[in-house]
Motif scaffolding. Structure first.
Motif, mmCIF file in Angstrom:
data_model
loop_
_atom_site.group_PDB
_atom_site.id
_atom_site.type_symbol
_atom_site.label_atom_id
_atom_site.label_comp_id
_atom_site.label_asym_id
_atom_site.label_seq_id
_atom_site.Cartn_x
_atom_site.Cartn_y
_atom_site.Cartn_z
ATOM 1 N N ALA A 30 -6.060 93.318 -31.768
ATOM 2 C CA ALA A 30 -6.293 92.583 -30.526
ATOM 3 C C ALA A 30 -6.419 93.538 -29.339
ATOM 4 N N VAL A 31 -5.553 94.540 -29.273
ATOM 5 C CA VAL A 31 -5.615 95.521 -28.185
ATOM 6 C C VAL A 31 -6.914 96.322 -28.264
ATOM 7 N N GLY A 35 -9.711 96.279 -25.375
ATOM 8 C CA GLY A 35 -10.081 97.574 -24.803
ATOM 9 C C GLY A 35 -11.565 97.844 -24.905
ATOM 10 N N TYR A 36 -12.178 97.499 -26.012
ATOM 11 C CA TYR A 36 -13.618 97.679 -26.178
ATOM 12 C C TYR A 36 -14.394 96.802 -25.207
ATOM 13 N N SER A 41 -18.675 101.113 -21.958
ATOM 14 C CA SER A 41 -19.786 101.531 -22.813
ATOM 15 C C SER A 41 -20.989 100.618 -22.618
ATOM 16 N N ARG A 42 -22.152 101.110 -22.989
ATOM 17 C CA ARG A 42 -23.388 100.348 -22.815
ATOM 18 C C ARG A 42 -23.364 99.061 -23.641
ATOM 19 N N SER A 43 -22.841 99.127 -24.856
ATOM 20 C CA SER A 43 -22.822 97.929 -25.704
ATOM 21 C C SER A 43 -21.834 96.895 -25.170
ATOM 22 N N SER A 46 -23.452 95.265 -22.039
ATOM 23 C CA SER A 46 -24.514 94.311 -22.375
ATOM 24 C C SER A 46 -23.937 93.057 -23.030
ATOM 25 N N MET A 47 -22.860 93.204 -23.799
ATOM 26 C CA MET A 47 -22.223 92.037 -24.395
ATOM 27 C C MET A 47 -21.620 91.150 -23.315
#
Length: 78
Positions: A30-31, A35-36, A41-43, A46-47
């Motif tokens: 979950a962390v 964090g992501y 980051s570019r991905s 965009s998400m």
């Protein structure tokens, strides 16, 4: 201590350890996901933009092309 008693104690301790490891693993995943998604980051960006557009599109009222109830009101003169 009899072998049956030792097995019972070991099973009790091992089952609580396995449960703890599963909980820690779920929290770690979950962390990592949060964090992501919160990262730069570019991905991930965009998400987040895609999800925002999807939410915005779903929250907008449906507009019919045939009938317009919108009236133009003149603004103040400059």
């Amino acid at each position: 201590m009899s072998p049956d008693a030792a097995v019972a104690v070991f099973d009790t301790v091992a089952s609580s350890l396995v449960s703890s490891i599963r909980i820690l693993l779920a929290c770690g995943v979950a962390v990592a996901v949060v964090g992501y998604v919160a990262g730069g980051s570019r991905s991930a960006t965009s998400m987040r933009n895609g999800i925002s557009q999807l939410i915005r599109r779903e929250s907008e009222p449906e507009v019919r092309a045939e009938v317009s109830t919108r009236r133009e009101v003149p603004g103040p003169r400059r």
